[in-house]
Design a protein around this motif. Structure first.
Motif, short mmCIF file in Angstrom:
data_model
loop_
_atom_site.label_atom_id
_atom_site.label_comp_id
_atom_site.label_asym_id
_atom_site.label_seq_id
_atom_site.Cartn_x
_atom_site.Cartn_y
_atom_site.Cartn_z
N TRP A 89 -8.07 9.84 4.01
CA TRP A 89 -7.17 10.52 2.74
C TRP A 89 -6.78 9.24 1.69
O TRP A 89 -6.91 9.46 0.59
N ARG A 90 -6.28 7.98 2.23
CA ARG A 90 -5.94 6.83 1.46
C ARG A 90 -7.04 6.36 0.90
O ARG A 90 -6.96 5.94 -0.54
N GLU A 91 -8.17 6.71 1.31
CA GLU A 91 -9.54 6.14 0.60
C GLU A 91 -10.03 6.87 -0.33
O GLU A 91 -10.57 6.73 -1.38
N LEU A 92 -9.81 8.28 -0.20
CA LEU A 92 -10.01 9.04 -1.08
C LEU A 92 -9.40 9.12 -2.35
O LEU A 92 -9.65 8.92 -3.43
N SER A 93 -7.98 8.93 -2.19
CA SER A 93 -7.12 8.96 -3.05
C SER A 93 -7.46 7.42 -4.03
O SER A 93 -7.34 7.45 -5.32
N VAL B 228 0.44 4.77 -8.62
CA VAL B 228 0.86 5.69 -7.21
C VAL B 228 -0.05 5.10 -6.11
O VAL B 228 0.50 5.15 -4.90
N GLN B 229 -1.21 4.54 -6.38
CA GLN B 229 -2.18 4.56 -5.37
C GLN B 229 -1.84 2.96 -4.59
O GLN B 229 -1.82 2.90 -3.45
N ARG B 230 -1.15 1.95 -5.45
CA ARG B 230 -0.59 0.93 -5.08
C ARG B 230 0.47 1.23 -4.23
O ARG B 230 0.61 0.52 -3.12
N PHE B 231 1.35 2.15 -4.65
CA PHE B 231 2.39 2.44 -3.88
C PHE B 231 2.10 3.11 -2.41
O PHE B 231 2.30 2.74 -1.42
N ALA B 232 0.71 3.83 -2.46
CA ALA B 232 0.37 4.54 -1.21
C ALA B 232 -0.03 3.28 -0.25
O ALA B 232 0.13 3.42 0.95
N ASP B 233 -0.82 2.33 -0.88
CA ASP B 233 -1.37 1.21 -0.09
C ASP B 233 -0.40 0.33 0.83
O ASP B 233 -0.60 -0.30 1.55
N LEU C 206 2.64 11.37 0.67
CA LEU C 206 3.23 11.90 -0.65
C LEU C 206 2.65 11.16 -1.83
O LEU C 206 2.22 11.62 -2.83
N SER C 207 2.40 9.89 -1.58
CA SER C 207 1.63 9.08 -2.75
C SER C 207 0.46 9.35 -2.82
O SER C 207 -0.31 9.64 -3.88
N VAL C 208 -0.40 9.54 -1.68
CA VAL C 208 -1.94 10.13 -1.82
C VAL C 208 -1.74 11.58 -2.48
O VAL C 208 -2.61 11.62 -3.24
N LEU C 209 -0.76 12.40 -2.04
CA LEU C 209 -0.75 13.60 -2.75
C LEU C 209 -0.67 13.40 -4.42
O LEU C 209 -1.03 14.43 -4.94
N GLY C 210 0.29 12.58 -4.62
CA GLY C 210 0.46 12.26 -6.13
C GLY C 210 -0.74 11.75 -6.69
O GLY C 210 -0.71 12.37 -7.87
N VAL C 211 -1.44 11.06 -6.26
CA VAL C 211 -2.78 10.52 -6.92
C VAL C 211 -3.63 11.85 -6.94
O VAL C 211 -4.16 12.04 -8.19
#
Length: 112
Positions: free
Chosen positions: A28-32, A79-84, A93-98
């Motif tokens: 999921w993080r890779e997809l975002s 937002v992706q940097r935040f998710a990482d 939540l960050s992944v969903l934000g992206v």
């Protein structure tokens, strides 16, 4: 050879190398991340098309579309940097934000 008077010298030992961190990502993080990169590439393409249209005397995508794509790309990457850098529910939540930013940009500027 006579080594009876030889002395042993202990070499200093530096800090041990730290092992690489455990893989905290996932599909999921890779997809975002791919969506964030895709939004950035799309923003560059839209800017290039606007510049080409300007020099050819054509209307092009327009300033709202250009600035909307740039804003969506910047927001998605932020937002992706935040998710990482987070784990748990903050990362989810960050992944969903992206995904939401990418979907909103595509809906507003391409499909509606």
């Amino acid at each position: 050879m006579d080594y009876s008077n030889a002395t042993t010298v202990e070499l200093p030992v530096g800090p041990r190398p730290t092992p690489p961190p455990a893989h905290r990502g996932g599909p999921w993080r890779e997809l975002s991340g791919a969506l964030a990169v895709g939004m950035s590439v799309l923003a560059v393409v839209v800017v290039v098309f606007q510049v080409l249209a300007f020099f050819q005397g054509m209307p092009g995508p327009g300033p709202l579309t250009v600035f909307g794509h740039i804003a969506a790309a910047v927001l998605a990457v932020f937002v992706q940097r935040f998710a990482d850098r987070r784990t748990g529910w903050q990362a989810a939540l960050s992944v969903l934000g992206v995904v939401a930013v990418s979907a909103a940009a595509l809906w507003l500027f391409w499909w509606s």
